[in-house]
Design a protein around this motif. Sequence first.
Motif, PDB file in Angstrom:
ATOM      1  N   PHE A   1       0.836  -1.205   0.000  1.00 11.54           N
ATOM      2  CA  PHE A   1       0.000   0.000   0.000  1.00 11.54           C
ATOM      3  C   PHE A   1       0.865   1.248   0.000  1.00 11.54           C
ATOM      4  O   PHE A   1       0.571   2.230  -0.690  1.00 11.54           O
ATOM      5  CB  PHE A   1      -0.945   0.016   1.204  1.00 11.54           C
ATOM      6  N   GLU A   2       1.934   1.235   0.774  1.00 15.25           N
ATOM      7  CA  GLU A   2       2.846   2.379   0.818  1.00 15.25           C
ATOM      8  C   GLU A   2       3.405   2.672  -0.575  1.00 15.25           C
ATOM      9  O   GLU A   2       3.512   3.830  -0.986  1.00 15.25           O
ATOM     10  CB  GLU A   2       3.976   2.092   1.798  1.00 15.25           C
ATOM     11  N   ASN A   3       3.733   1.628  -1.321  1.00 10.31           N
ATOM     12  CA  ASN A   3       4.218   1.799  -2.679  1.00 10.31           C
ATOM     13  C   ASN A   3       3.156   2.448  -3.563  1.00 10.31           C
ATOM     14  O   ASN A   3       3.449   3.363  -4.332  1.00 10.31           O
ATOM     15  CB  ASN A   3       4.650   0.455  -3.267  1.00 10.31           C
TER      16      ASN A   3
ATOM     17  N   TYR B   1       2.709   6.918  -5.509  1.00  4.83           N
ATOM     18  CA  TYR B   1       2.393   7.303  -6.882  1.00  4.83           C
ATOM     19  C   TYR B   1       1.097   8.102  -6.985  1.00  4.83           C
ATOM     20  O   TYR B   1       0.796   8.668  -8.032  1.00  4.83           O
ATOM     21  CB  TYR B   1       2.292   6.065  -7.780  1.00  4.83           C
ATOM     22  N   ALA B   2       0.309   8.137  -5.937  1.00  5.68           N
ATOM     23  CA  ALA B   2      -0.998   8.795  -5.972  1.00  5.68           C
ATOM     24  C   ALA B   2      -0.850  10.313  -6.088  1.00  5.68           C
ATOM     25  O   ALA B   2      -0.064  10.922  -5.377  1.00  5.68           O
ATOM     26  CB  ALA B   2      -1.796   8.433  -4.721  1.00  5.68           C
ATOM     27  N   LYS B   3      -1.642  10.903  -6.977  1.00  5.02           N
ATOM     28  CA  LYS B   3      -1.593  12.344  -7.203  1.00  5.02           C
ATOM     29  C   LYS B   3      -2.876  13.044  -6.793  1.00  5.02           C
ATOM     30  O   LYS B   3      -2.992  14.253  -6.938  1.00  5.02           O
ATOM     31  CB  LYS B   3      -1.319  12.615  -8.684  1.00  5.02           C
ATOM     32  N   GLY B   4      -3.851  12.306  -6.310  1.00  3.53           N
ATOM     33  CA  GLY B   4      -5.167  12.857  -6.036  1.00  3.53           C
ATOM     34  C   GLY B   4      -5.236  13.762  -4.826  1.00  3.53           C
ATOM     35  O   GLY B   4      -4.440  13.656  -3.890  1.00  3.53           O
ATOM     36  N   ASP B   5      -6.231  14.647  -4.859  1.00  9.88           N
ATOM     37  CA  ASP B   5      -6.562  15.473  -3.699  1.00  9.88           C
ATOM     38  C   ASP B   5      -7.235  14.609  -2.636  1.00  9.88           C
ATOM     39  O   ASP B   5      -7.129  14.876  -1.448  1.00  9.88           O
ATOM     40  CB  ASP B   5      -7.503  16.604  -4.108  1.00  9.88           C
ATOM     41  N   TYR B   6      -7.965  13.606  -3.108  1.00 12.74           N
ATOM     42  CA  TYR B   6      -8.608  12.620  -2.243  1.00 12.74           C
ATOM     43  C   TYR B   6      -8.034  11.260  -2.604  1.00 12.74           C
ATOM     44  O   TYR B   6      -7.966  10.898  -3.784  1.00 12.74           O
ATOM     45  CB  TYR B   6     -10.125  12.599  -2.435  1.00 12.74           C
TER      46      TYR B   6
END
Length: 145
Positions: A76-78, A82-87
């Motif tokens: 999950f940390e990986n 990479y996540a770019k979302g505001d949410y």
Amino acid sequence: MISVCIATYNGGKFLGEQLQSILCQLGKDDEVIISDDGSTDNTYLLVMSIQDNRIKFYKHKSDSFLLPHEKATLNFENALKYAKGDYIFLSDQDDVWEKNKIELMTKELEKNSKIKSINAAVKYVDSRLNPLEVKLKPNFYNENL
């Protein structure tokens, strides 16, 4: 922008239905980040067969000496890096989402800026999504979440 992060390991038998339940709730600029921890089943092929540019697949390989829950945490940390979302939503590989989950949760977050994290209630189902009667420990589950 919304990011949905999914950690997978040999989750191919679940991912098709799961991704359908999530993708239909996302806009064109949202994303699904999948971090896979060395699956040996059809996980990768299934994800690639969907051909949706909102899905981003990353390989992750945990050390073999780690316990399963430690591997899942690092996976999950990986995905999160990479996540770019505001949410950002987290999803286990076998979750099927309610039709309006993202809308309801983002509305709650937008209504109250003091809320930094929100959790959804769980429905226990079998492999055909039929409800299961589950006895939980007292104070384990809050129907009002």
